[in-house]
Scaffold this motif. Structure first.
Motif, PDB file in Angstrom:
ATOM      1  N   GLN A 157       0.550  -0.809  -0.023  1.00  0.00           N
ATOM      2  CA  GLN A 157       0.095  -0.133  -0.021  1.00  0.00           C
ATOM      3  C   GLN A 157       0.868   1.273   0.483  1.00  0.00           C
ATOM      4  OE1 GLN A 157      -3.582   1.717  -0.008  1.00  0.00           O
ATOM      5  NE2 GLN A 157      -3.641  -1.221  -0.802  1.00  0.00           N
ATOM      6  N   ASP A 160       0.289   1.570  -7.873  1.00  0.00           N
ATOM      7  CA  ASP A 160       0.196   0.323  -6.547  1.00  0.00           C
ATOM      8  C   ASP A 160       0.679  -0.724  -7.624  1.00  0.00           C
ATOM      9  OD1 ASP A 160      -2.441   0.806  -5.618  1.00  0.00           O
ATOM     10  OD2 ASP A 160      -4.233  -0.417  -7.276  1.00  0.00           O
ATOM     11  N   GLU A 179      -0.747  -1.434   7.828  1.00  0.00           N
ATOM     12  CA  GLU A 179      -2.356  -0.855   6.672  1.00  0.00           C
ATOM     13  C   GLU A 179      -2.920  -1.623   7.975  1.00  0.00           C
ATOM     14  OE1 GLU A 179      -4.275  -3.154   3.191  1.00  0.00           O
ATOM     15  OE2 GLU A 179      -2.397  -3.755   3.569  1.00  0.00           O
TER      16      GLU A 179
END
Length: 596
Positions: A4, A259, A300
């Motif tokens: 991420q 990404d 995360e």
């Protein structure tokens, strides 16, 4: 799956498309699609050369029938004779026989799982398990025939799933969803694996940026489970033209490139094909600047998902946060003439009601705590976060965060900030603040859409502030232009609608009218209809499907003929093109959606 917070390009397998290699450690390739009649060899060759000279590395042509597929041989030979060996792609819909022919002459064949064997007409839309499998066997056997030809001639295949043309079979089982797109693709990939055919590239496209991004992320996740690593082609269908087309494409494609996903891209604009290439190259080059950045250490949030949209829950403050639409904050320059929600000047925020609020910094918070003073706006970045500041934000629920970043990967660092808030149950609204050291509008459109779009698609952000600094950034770009970019990004992300949205395809050899002329005419008549979605489609390939997301549709039905839709329902068939725009206006008025 991708990280991420830190940019790392997805490791895909490498395939060959003629002289060009895709995937693996290869550069991200840019391509376009011709809009000439494929039977017109001279004009097709000339346009292909213009695309190549603009920097295009692969060129696609429509092959709606066997005749067009056969003429690809003449186009290929004429290009060779002129010294161009750019790989060509045949675009196939509804006609598997045309795919078989094209595979003999061009380097890649694109097939659409939703219509590869044509439209399957059934008495009932419902499928028993036996009927579902029987239709799959028919598709599988026909697809194997194409793969055999591909093996014989050394061709590649693109499995191109379009949200607007999922088969009735897939719609019946999975609905009009990203999961339906993924399942449609996986069926074809399984055949490729069974047949030991590996030169495969995949695309998952939609005009809705959320659907497109979620479908690609879900596909990558599913392929990882099956140890599949095929390269991916990225694009947003029916993105439109001008500023809207560039912003919408950069939002969808840019989100996935951030990404680390994507091996080749096409920016689909309703303009001349060669105009797509500089936009695509600029977008790729911008994202690639994040390669090798300093690592971002973050944790995360365990309940966060990348496969569906969930807006981060925040406490509403003023008209910011909660269930309210994202706001736009602008530098103060001539007051509220550009109609943003807030203005900022000399570290003060001005509201449309006349209220003025100071903006505090992280360094000033210690004194604020001692004085027990309240603050409405605070400017922060991820490195500022510590236990004391998090506790302050929890206690100061009426504080709005202006989030900025100086990191080389600003998107990754801003994501880290939001995950830290989620992990600590901090509910303060956040306005995304970005400063761009550019001095032309087109570059700002692409960079801002790529950076801010991915965060809004992930459910982050209660507002946006594109900062203008006359000394350093955006010196020659006016505040109204910057304002338009900010609102354009929000609309492309489907989080705030402030103007008419046009879902228009890039023209190709199937287009039944001059697309650019028609778009201009439709816009001239309807652009004042705030919040309405109007689809302008050159043919029926994706028309009815993509129009499910539009309020009205204008679709080429034949040479000089147009059909008009409301949602998926056709209301006017085969009307003359010169009457179509007036008829569209009448249709909008008759349904109560018109205002002067």
């Amino acid at each position: 799956m991708y990280n991420q917070f830190n940019y790392n390009r997805r490791k895909s397998s490498t395939i060959r498309v003629g002289k060009v290699y895709l995937g693996g450690s290869q550069p991200i390739r840019v391509q376009s699609m011709a809009n000439t009649d494929t039977n017109d060899t001279q004009n097709s060759v000339a346009q292909c050369i213009r695309i190549v000279e603009a920097g295009g590395e692969i060129v696609r042509f429509t092959a709606q029938g066997v005749r067009e597929a056969e003429n690809l041989k003449n186009i290929r030979e004429a290009l060779f004779n002129k010294g161009f060996d750019v790989p060509l792609v045949a675009d196939i819909h509804f006609n598997a026989n045309a795919a078989d022919v094209a595979a003999q002459y061009v380097e890649k064949v694109r097939v659409n799982p939703g219509n590869f064997i044509g439209l399957v007409r059934r008495d009932s839309p419902d499928y028993t398990e036996e009927a579902y499998q029987a239709e799959y066997e028919k598709i599988k056997n026909r697809f194997k025939q194409l793969l055999d030809i591909g093996k014989e001639h050394g061709r590649a295949v693109r499995i191109g799933v379009n949200h607007g043309s999922l088969s009735e079979r897939m719609m019946n089982r999975w609905g009009d969803t990203p999961r339906g797109m993924v399942e449609s693709c996986l069926e074809f990939l399984q055949v490729c694996r069974e047949e030991d055919f590996h030169d495969v590239v995949i695309s998952m496209k939609a005009s809705n940026t959320l659907s497109m991004v979620h479908a690609v992320r879900l596909l990558v996740s599913e392929m990882d489970k099956h140890d599949m690593h095929y390269p991916l082609h990225l694009g947003v269908t029916e993105a439109g033209d001008g500023e809207d087309g560039r912003i919408k494409s950069a939002v969808g494609i840019g989100a996935l490139l951030h990404d680390g996903i994507g091996d080749t891209i096409r920016v689909s604009l309703s303009e001349e094909p060669e105009a797509e290439i500089p936009v695509a190259k600029q977008l790729v080059d911008y994202i690639m600047q994040k390669n090798g950045h300093a690592e971002i250490i973050a944790e995360e949030f365990p309940e966060f998902t990348i496969f569906e949209y969930n807006k981060r829950k925040t406490t509403p403050v003023l008209n910011i946060g909660g269930d309210q639409v994202p706001v736009v904050l602008m530098n103060r320059d001539g007051g509220f003439t550009t109609v943003p929600d807030y203005l900022l000047k000399e570290n003060q925020v001005f509201s449309q009601t006349g209220a003025v609020y100071p903006v505090f910094s992280a360094k000033e918070t210690e004194q604020l705590i001692q004085d027990r003073a309240e603050m409405k706006f605070i400017r922060l970045s991820y490195p500022d976060l510590n236990e004391n500041l998090i506790n302050l934000l929890k206690n100061q629920k009426e504080t709005i965060i202006l989030l900025s970043s100086d990191h080389a990967n600003q998107v990754g660092e801003m994501r880290a900030f939001f995950h830290a808030l989620l992990n600590n149950k901090v509910l303060n609204p956040v306005i995304l603040c970005r400063k761009y050291m550019v001095d032309d509008l087109a570059t700002l459109q692409i960079q801002a859409a790529a950076d801010l779009g991915v965060l809004f698609l992930d459910g982050f952000g209660d507002g946006v502030f594109i900062e203008k600094d006359e000394e350093k950034s955006l010196k020659s770009i006016g505040v109204e232009q910057i304002n338009a970019v900010a609102f354009g990004v929000l609309q492309a992300c489907r989080v705030r609608v402030t103007k008419t949205e046009y879902i228009s395809c890039p023209s190709c050899g199937r287009t039944m009218f001059n697309l650019q002329t028609v778009i201009a005419r439709v816009k001239a008549s309807t652009s004042h209809l705030k919040g309405l979605k109007i689809a302008i489609m050159g043919c029926i390939v994706n028309g009815p499907g993509e129009m499910a997301d539009a309020d009205y549709g204008y679709v080429g039905a034949g040479r000089g003929k147009v059909s008009l839709y409301k949602k998926k329902e056709i209301l006017e068939k085969n009307i003359n093109e010169d009457e179509a725009v007036d008829k569209l206006v009448e249709l909008i008025k008759a349904n109560g959606d018109w205002h002067d």
